[in-house]
Design an enzyme around this catalytic site. Structure first.
Site, PDB file in Angstrom:
ATOM      1  N   LYS A  35      40.397 -59.621  84.414  1.00 42.97           N
ATOM      2  CA  LYS A  35      39.135 -60.372  84.324  1.00 42.97           C
ATOM      3  C   LYS A  35      39.385 -61.739  83.667  1.00 42.97           C
ATOM      4  O   LYS A  35      40.439 -61.959  83.047  1.00 42.97           O
ATOM      5  CB  LYS A  35      38.114 -59.567  83.515  1.00 42.97           C
ATOM      6  N   TYR A 253      41.331 -86.915  60.733  1.00 41.50           N
ATOM      7  CA  TYR A 253      39.893 -86.975  60.473  1.00 41.50           C
ATOM      8  C   TYR A 253      39.547 -86.311  59.149  1.00 41.50           C
ATOM      9  O   TYR A 253      40.079 -85.247  58.818  1.00 41.50           O
ATOM     10  CB  TYR A 253      39.119 -86.265  61.587  1.00 41.50           C
TER      11      TYR A 253
HETATM   12  C1  LIG Z   1      38.309 -55.929  78.929  1.00 39.13           C
HETATM   13  C2  LIG Z   1      38.201 -54.460  79.029  1.00 39.13           C
HETATM   14  C3  LIG Z   1      39.350 -53.652  78.927  1.00 39.13           C
HETATM   15  C4  LIG Z   1      40.705 -54.198  78.533  1.00 39.13           C
HETATM   16  O1  LIG Z   1      40.701 -54.392  77.141  1.00 39.13           O
HETATM   17  P1  LIG Z   1      42.024 -54.856  76.342  1.00 39.13           P
HETATM   18  O2  LIG Z   1      41.628 -54.776  74.913  1.00 39.13           O
HETATM   19  O3  LIG Z   1      42.293 -56.256  76.778  1.00 39.13           O
HETATM   20  O4  LIG Z   1      43.099 -53.923  76.731  1.00 39.13           O
HETATM   21  C5  LIG Z   1      39.209 -52.298  79.143  1.00 39.13           C
HETATM   22  N1  LIG Z   1      38.001 -51.755  79.432  1.00 39.13           N
HETATM   23  C6  LIG Z   1      36.877 -52.496  79.504  1.00 39.13           C
HETATM   24  C7  LIG Z   1      35.584 -51.841  79.788  1.00 39.13           C
HETATM   25  C8  LIG Z   1      36.941 -53.858  79.291  1.00 39.13           C
HETATM   26  O5  LIG Z   1      35.820 -54.584  79.346  1.00 39.13           O
END
Ligand SMILES: *Cc1c(COP(=O)(O)O)cnc(C)c1O
Length: 357
Positions: A35, A253
């Site tokens: 994702k 800054y």
């Molecule tokens: C993003 C997500 C994962 C993966 O999580 P990580 O901590 O990156 O391994 C797994 N299950 C769900 C439902 C997620 O939203």
């Protein structure tokens, strides 16, 4: 020479990390979570690099799944947040996606579908209270789904709130809640990376590793390399200016850094306009010629300033912000965030180079 700011993505390391997830949960299938543009690493290259080995992919939304199908990915794809409307359910049937279903509205859309077949993962709220049906609602939801001819396969899925802290009592509380569903004898998917690494009894039929594939740690007290994970992204830039300043003089800054001794300051061509976090405090390490050197002064849009006193450096020398030799997990700690956010925040100004494709 063009601005040197670049992210080098090691696809060989990515495949190694996937294999480590598989070895850690040898009896489970593993859907690689890609994702958010593969956690900022570039979903096309990441999916192509993993497609020969992976059991499937997981994404947040149907749009991300469509992107994968358009890339020619034929493996199973799980949509973690499920459909947002009826049209997405129809697209899911056409594209053969697996849908998480977490509310009655989504069930009602599935009931409107005519023809085709679809895999559904019923999202169980075991205590996180973000998405999912309460544990006691699950048997009813499953029998509703069994009444829909379009639904060809039903599994359960849930998510842990505190798996990054394995000793946390809430982990046990969630496991106990889920145990009440064991008599349903449905396949289950419970584990993100943290749970893959710390909760072997929860591996079940399908794991969903994300951050570990990219070589970072899901655990609060460990870095990726300490878990035998290899960093996939190395973020680099170079030195574009060097200044000798006297004790008492300031840098950047708001005079964000004041030298307590005569010092040499390097300006490096990366800033929050590239996605390097402005929250990086004085002392956040960068890597130059194999040595850790502290950021001195506020991060600006196009530059950071680093104390390189005593180091033999010249204009053009490479600076590593995170990656091989300096875990993004360490940088994230200095910025009060997690590596996930560092990776996702990179902007389009950063050039990506892929190795091991
Ligand atoms: C993003 C997500 C994962 C993966 O999580 P990580 O901590 O990156 O391994 C797994 N299950 C769900 C439902 C997620 O939203």
């Amino acid at each position: 020479m063009a601005r040197a700011t670049q992210a080098i993505i090691d696809l060989h390391a990515l495949r190694e990390n996937y294999q480590l997830a598989k070895r850690t949960a040898p009896h489970a299938r593993a859907y690689a979570v890609v994702k958010a543009n593969a956690y900022g690493h570039g979903v096309a290259q990441v999916a192509n690099a993993l497609k020969a080995d992976a059991d499937g992919f997981a994404v947040a939304c149907v749009d991300e799944a469509i992107t994968l199908r358009q890339l020619g990915i034929l493996l199973p794809i799980l949509v973690l947040e499920g459909p947002m409307d009826l049209a997405e359910c129809q697209a899911a049937v056409e594209l053969d996606l697996e849908l998480a279903v977490h509310n009655q509205q989504q069930l009602s859309w599935l009931a409107c579908l005519e023809g085709g077949s679809i895999h559904v993962l019923v999202k169980v709220d075991s205590g996180m209270h973000r998405l999912g049906f309460a544990v006691h609602e699950v048997p009813g939801v499953v029998s509703q789904l069994r009444g829909l001819s379009v639904v060809s396969d039903i599994q359960l899925m849930s998510h842990f709130a505190c798996a990054d802290e394995p000793e946390h009592p809430f982990v046990r509380q969630q496991i106990e809640a889920l145990q009440t569903l064991a008599p349903m004898k449905l396949p289950m998917s419970l584990c993100n990376s943290a749970a893959v690494l710390t909760l072997p009894e929860c591996h079940k039929q399908l794991i969903r590793p994300g951050i570990m594939l990219y070589g970072s740690s899901p655990l609060v007290d460990k870095t990726g390399p300490q878990l035998n994970l290899s960093p996939v992204m190395t973020l680099q830039s170079n030195i574009i200016a060097l200044h000798d300043i006297r004790a008492g003089e300031s840098v950047g800054y708001g005079q964000g850094f004041v030298a307590d001794k005569d010092s040499r300051i390097a300006a490096v061509a990366i800033g929050y306009g590239d996605g390097y976090p402005r929250s990086a405090k004085n002392g956040t390490p960068v890597l130059i010629k194999g040595q850790m050197r502290p950021i001195a002064g506020r991060v600006s849009m196009d530059m950071i300033t680093v104390d390189v006193t005593g180091l033999d450096v010249v204009l053009g020398d490479t600076v590593t912000l995170w990656g091989t030799g300096l875990s993004a997990d360490v940088v994230a700690q200095h910025c009060d965030t997690i590596s996930y956010e560092l990776f996702c925040q990179l902007t389009s100004r950063v050039k990506f180079r892929y190795l091991g494709g």
